[in-house]
Design an enzyme around this catalytic site. Sequence first.
Site, short mmCIF file in Angstrom:
data_model
loop_
_atom_site.label_atom_id
_atom_site.label_comp_id
_atom_site.label_asym_id
_atom_site.label_seq_id
_atom_site.Cartn_x
_atom_site.Cartn_y
_atom_site.Cartn_z
CE LYS A 113 48.16 10.22 43.65
NZ LYS A 113 46.73 9.94 43.76
CE LYS A 193 51.70 2.45 45.12
NZ LYS A 193 50.56 2.51 45.98
CE LYS A 196 44.72 2.27 39.49
NZ LYS A 196 43.78 1.61 40.35
P1 AMP Z 1 45.45 2.94 44.16
O1 AMP Z 1 45.49 1.98 43.04
O2 AMP Z 1 46.74 3.68 44.33
O3 AMP Z 1 44.24 3.81 44.16
O4 AMP Z 1 45.35 2.06 45.49
C1 AMP Z 1 44.21 1.32 45.84
C2 AMP Z 1 44.56 0.40 47.00
O5 AMP Z 1 45.47 -0.60 46.58
C3 AMP Z 1 45.23 1.10 48.19
O6 AMP Z 1 44.81 0.51 49.40
C4 AMP Z 1 46.70 0.85 47.96
O7 AMP Z 1 47.45 0.89 49.13
C5 AMP Z 1 46.67 -0.54 47.33
N1 AMP Z 1 47.78 -0.71 46.41
C6 AMP Z 1 48.04 0.00 45.28
N2 AMP Z 1 49.15 -0.43 44.67
C7 AMP Z 1 49.64 -1.45 45.44
C8 AMP Z 1 50.77 -2.30 45.36
N3 AMP Z 1 51.64 -2.22 44.36
N4 AMP Z 1 50.94 -3.22 46.33
C9 AMP Z 1 50.08 -3.32 47.34
N5 AMP Z 1 48.98 -2.56 47.49
C10 AMP Z 1 48.76 -1.62 46.55
#
Ligand code: AMP
Length: 325
Positions: A113, A193, A196
Amino acid sequence: MESQRTFSGIQPSGSLHLGNYLGAIRQWIPLQDEYEAFFSVVDLHAITVPQDPAELRRKTLETAKVYLAAGIDPSKATLFVQSHVPEHTELLWILNTIARMTDLERMTQYKDKSESKENLVGLFDYPVLMAADILLYDTAVVPVGEDQVQHVELARTLARRFNDRFGETFTIPEPRVMKEGARIMGLDDPMKKMSKSAASEYNFIALSDDPEAAKKKIMKAVTDSGSEITYQDDRPALKNLITIYSLLDEKSPQEIVAMYQGKGYADFKRDLAEIIASFLTRFQARLAHISDDDAMKVLRDGAEKARGVASAKMREVRERIGLLP
Ligand code: AMP
Ligand code: TRP
């Protein structure tokens, strides 16, 4: 014996997507029965990148509603907003005095980041706030996506270091990663991955996507060369779609492969599109039934329960390190 605690959090950073649901929120649901569960909307983590104040408020409430619609039951689990429990930031400061620069410089999420942004102190310190979240509740098990395991390891390191220096105070937490679905990949690029913040909206399916629009995204999703339906590492795009199918329809990847013997991508994608659309329709109906007032009440009650636990822990911590009562 008292039941062990589990803690997890999600940032209110906008529309949650299928990866968040399958990789994170969904695996929390069964934990409510097994553990004393704390689930937090971690707004103080979200502000490590710039947020519009009105939007942040809206997204914080929306994220809490998503937890509820996904099946977090406030009669079983404690659901609260991180900033409503000021002990999180107090413990953050104390942990800052035992965390080393070198502990944090190793964190891969920060390295990723910080490349593109100003190097904010809060972004650097983010994993220590996460350690505070976890350690305040004597958490035994932390359900997270793969990308967060390193942060849970840091919480373990800091807990051990504190205990060694000041006496047994914190439980050493264990990360728990759900294997399948731990990483849902982008529909437009199976090497990255689902996210958003992706450049194209064809990367992700938001939980708020119109079901018909979501179907189109599946029909447009990239696939690998070859026409048979197989589940293998060298066909990552198809593997990802089968994983999503498998998690939403509760069939094993092998069962799905067997179902599509002699059929092609078109049949497979059409069925997956229907499964996703029907999931979104049901999910969104549940979401629409939760009013702002109801969600606010859940969050107020949750903050009160969380504070009960957190304030007792902080009294212990203050005494251990020699702060005057
Ligand atoms: P974030 O959206 O990065 O704040 O992630 C929130 C939660 O969702 C965390 O536990 C991440 O590990 C999980 N997460 C985010 N993106 C993915 C993805 N593409 N696949 C699986 N888990 C995800
Ligand atoms: N950093 C986590 C993420 O981005 C969210 C989080 C904050 C968290 N505090 C936590 C997860 C404590 C588990 C436990 O996904």
